[in-house]
Write an enzyme that holds these catalytic residues in place. Structure first.
Site, mmCIF file in Angstrom:
data_model
loop_
_atom_site.group_PDB
_atom_site.id
_atom_site.type_symbol
_atom_site.label_atom_id
_atom_site.label_comp_id
_atom_site.label_asym_id
_atom_site.label_seq_id
_atom_site.Cartn_x
_atom_site.Cartn_y
_atom_site.Cartn_z
ATOM 1 N N TYR A 84 -18.293 -24.880 13.845
ATOM 2 C CA TYR A 84 -17.358 -24.406 12.913
ATOM 3 C C TYR A 84 -17.887 -23.360 12.034
ATOM 4 C CZ TYR A 84 -13.974 -24.675 9.002
ATOM 5 O OH TYR A 84 -13.082 -24.375 8.018
ATOM 6 N N PHE A 136 2.829 2.219 8.110
ATOM 7 C CA PHE A 136 2.791 1.290 9.213
ATOM 8 C C PHE A 136 3.339 0.183 8.778
ATOM 9 C CE2 PHE A 136 1.499 -1.934 12.263
ATOM 10 C CZ PHE A 136 2.089 -1.262 13.396
ATOM 11 N N THR A 137 4.381 -0.413 9.914
ATOM 12 C CA THR A 137 5.079 -1.570 9.270
ATOM 13 C C THR A 137 4.338 -2.559 8.454
ATOM 14 O OG1 THR A 137 5.028 -2.287 11.511
ATOM 15 C CG2 THR A 137 6.677 -1.018 11.193
ATOM 16 N N ASP A 227 -7.698 2.449 8.157
ATOM 17 C CA ASP A 227 -7.149 1.736 9.408
ATOM 18 C C ASP A 227 -7.734 2.068 10.682
ATOM 19 O OD1 ASP A 227 -5.519 0.397 11.338
ATOM 20 O OD2 ASP A 227 -3.636 0.507 10.444
ATOM 21 N N LYS A 270 -6.241 -3.378 19.872
ATOM 22 C CA LYS A 270 -6.062 -2.019 20.384
ATOM 23 C C LYS A 270 -7.504 -1.608 20.936
ATOM 24 C CE LYS A 270 -2.448 -2.603 17.763
ATOM 25 N NZ LYS A 270 -1.910 -3.673 16.844
ATOM 26 N N ARG A 394 10.747 2.866 17.368
ATOM 27 C CA ARG A 394 10.230 3.288 16.318
ATOM 28 C C ARG A 394 10.742 4.234 15.409
ATOM 29 N NH1 ARG A 394 7.577 -0.850 14.876
ATOM 30 N NH2 ARG A 394 5.590 -1.273 15.628
ATOM 31 N N PHE A 461 12.613 -5.290 13.093
ATOM 32 C CA PHE A 461 12.550 -4.685 14.411
ATOM 33 C C PHE A 461 12.020 -5.870 15.231
ATOM 34 C CE2 PHE A 461 8.068 -4.362 14.630
ATOM 35 C CZ PHE A 461 7.773 -4.009 13.285
HETATM 36 C C1 LIG Z 1 -2.035 1.107 13.188
HETATM 37 C C2 LIG Z 1 -1.785 -0.229 13.019
HETATM 38 N N1 LIG Z 1 -2.302 -0.930 12.068
HETATM 39 C C3 LIG Z 1 -2.114 -2.389 11.953
HETATM 40 C C4 LIG Z 1 -1.486 -3.003 12.810
HETATM 41 C C5 LIG Z 1 -1.386 -4.671 12.788
HETATM 42 O O1 LIG Z 1 -2.327 -5.447 13.727
HETATM 43 P P1 LIG Z 1 -2.022 -6.798 14.376
HETATM 44 O O2 LIG Z 1 -0.690 -6.530 15.093
HETATM 45 O O3 LIG Z 1 -3.232 -7.008 15.023
HETATM 46 O O4 LIG Z 1 -1.474 -7.566 13.274
HETATM 47 C C6 LIG Z 1 -1.122 -2.473 14.190
HETATM 48 C C7 LIG Z 1 -0.701 -3.254 15.208
HETATM 49 O O5 LIG Z 1 0.343 -2.701 15.677
HETATM 50 C C8 LIG Z 1 -1.415 -0.936 14.112
HETATM 51 O O6 LIG Z 1 -0.863 -0.199 15.319
#
Ligand SMILES: Cc1ncc(COP(=O)(O)O)c(C=O)c1O
Length: 471
Positions: A84, A136-137, A227, A270, A394, A461
């Protein structure tokens, strides 16, 4: 054999390269026919996120968590220390991040958005602004949920799919300075810098730009958080395109770039070559203390952050593999191969080709469809119907609604993303994909678009449903 049949290298006037790995285990794919796909697509509400993966032939929905792990990573998983607290795998991960990204303090999270949540809550006071190089979303949503407002300060070229600027991810420093002067430095929570920029087509930020950004932020006492999700791909573009970096390794470039920032968040699904995982890494001790405290509430203890020990081990090994020049070249090279085929056939895509995906320009693909008919969503559905290839919207659907007015946000870029998982598909798969895109392009006049019939409140989406427009 005809004399015009050419290898990939010959097409580009150089010697061919091949992937720096060989295949040890395979996963069979399902082949389907069009009537089958038609009923699967209908059941999925014309949203590729709602398809069953079993019904997909070549899955280019995302490069997130879809990479093939190496034999070393799988072997590392057997060395998971599932304690843990204080798992040895956490210390391996911490060391890999400190060595390759250069930050002082590390907090693991279950994936990127877990890290975004913690950073947004710790750094943003309600009413503050977060300037960044395109939204980013999930990132923007966490910033908004923390009471902040994201402001796009990317260079204008990023919004033009045909503009050949080599660093379309760059921050427009004048736009940023204007914002700082307008709202005051105290009202800027931090700079949200992404390398590469996913929503702009996987476009990079130059070293010069981040260096100047650092200078500007130092003048105002503003921090920069990165990021770093696809930063190794960004490093390759710097190596190829920026003066003075041709002789430096990806690892050196990555570390230098990070050194101009105060910390980073990461979707390790990624670049870091794992199926699940994320992290936050920062240089300021006070912020680290806050994050380390918060992670316990939302993710798990600060030495596992929602991950199993084996996941952290695979990530630590993945980080080392991810910064190898051969790996990054072949990964981005495969994306370029697909892009070049499409360009040769005059199919509209975002240029220059980015690091992780080909972005089809759905506006130019379907000039007869307005954004209210969801051209990029339509194109993703048509590609699946044609060949079982799964891609992702997108465009207007991903952009969501303005929280103040409730109207659709209409982004300039209306794109369908063919995202290439790392170390998964071969060049022959890319040929099949290219031919399917061409078939859909050739049939574009008959395409009518979609209407939205169900819309969830957040990140619509993922779960929205559509129906085809009938004549
Ligand atoms: C540029 C970017 N930032 C953040 C994220 C969010 O990461 P996660 O999907 O691991 O939550 C993504 C995921 O698609 C991304 O492409």
């Amino acid at each position: 054999m005809t004399d015009h049949f050419k290898t990939m290298g010959q097409q580009f006037g150089r010697r061919s390269w091949a992937e720096p790995w060989k295949i040890k285990m395979v996963e069979p794919l399902t082949m389907t026919d069009r009537p089958y796909r038609q009923s699967a697509m209908q059941e999925a509400g014309y949203n590729t996120f709602l398809l069953r993966s079993e019904d997909v032939y070549i899955d280019l929905l995302t490069d997130s968590g879809t990479s093939a792990m190496s034999d070393r990573q799988w072997a590392g998983m057997m060395l998971g220390d599932e304690a843990y607290a204080g798992s040895r795998n956490f210390y391996h991960l911490e060391e890999a991040i400190q060595t390759h990204y250069g930050y002082r303090y590390v907090v693991p999270t279950h994936q990127g958005r877990g890290a975004e949540h913690l950073l947004s809550q710790a750094m943003i006071k309600p009413g503050q602004f977060i300037p960044g190089n395109m939204y980013f979303t999930t990132t923007r949503l966490h910033q908004e949920l923390a009471g902040g407002t994201f402001v796009d300060v990317i260079i204008d070229e990023a919004h033009d799919p045909q503009n050949m600027h080599p660093f379309k991810g760059n921050v427009d420093l004048d736009k940023l300075q204007d914002l700082i002067e307008r709202v005051g430095a105290g009202n800027i929570a931090y700079i949200s810098l992404a390398g590469t920029v996913n929503m702009a087509g996987g476009q990079p930020v130059s070293m010069e730009n981040v260096r100047l950004l650092r200078d500007l932020c130092d003048r105002y006492g503003i921090r920069i958080y990165l990021d770093a999700t696809r930063m190794v791909e960004n490093a390759l573009f710097i190596q190829e395109r920026e003066e003075g970096y041709a002789g430096k390794s990806i690892a050196q470039i990555l570390k230098e770039f990070c050194s101009y920032t105060d910390g980073a968040w990461m979707s390790a699904k990624k670049d870091n070559l794992v199926n699940i995982g994320g992290w936050l890494a920062v240089n300021h001790n006070d912020l680290f203390e806050e994050l380390r405290n918060m992670v316990v509430i939302y993710e798990g203890l600060h030495t596992y952050g929602g991950l199993a020990g084996r996941d952290m081990e695979a990530m630590a090994i993945g980080i080392v593999e991810a910064v190898q020049d051969d790996h990054v070249r072949s990964r981005v090279g495969q994306v370029r191969y697909l892009g070049q085929l499409l360009l040769d056939w005059n199919i509209p895509i975002v240029q220059p080709v980015g690091g992780h995906a080909i972005f089809l320009d759905a506006r130019s693909f379907y000039p007869h469809l307005s954004q209210d008919l969801f051209p990029a969503q339509t194109l993703a559905a048509e590609l699946y119907l044609d060949s079982g290839i799964r891609s992702m919207e997108r465009g207007v659907v991903s952009a969501g609604r303005d929280p103040e007015t409730g109207d659709h946000r209409y982004p300039k870029l209306e794109l369908t993303r063919l995202t290439i998982p790392r170390r998964v598909y071969t060049q022959a798969h890319m040929d099949v994909v290219a031919e399917s895109v061409k078939a859909v392009y050739d049939a574009r006049q008959q395409t009518r678009g979609l209407k939205l019939v169900y819309e969830p409140k957040y990140l619509r989406f993922f779960q929205a449903r559509f129906e085809p427009i009938e004549d």
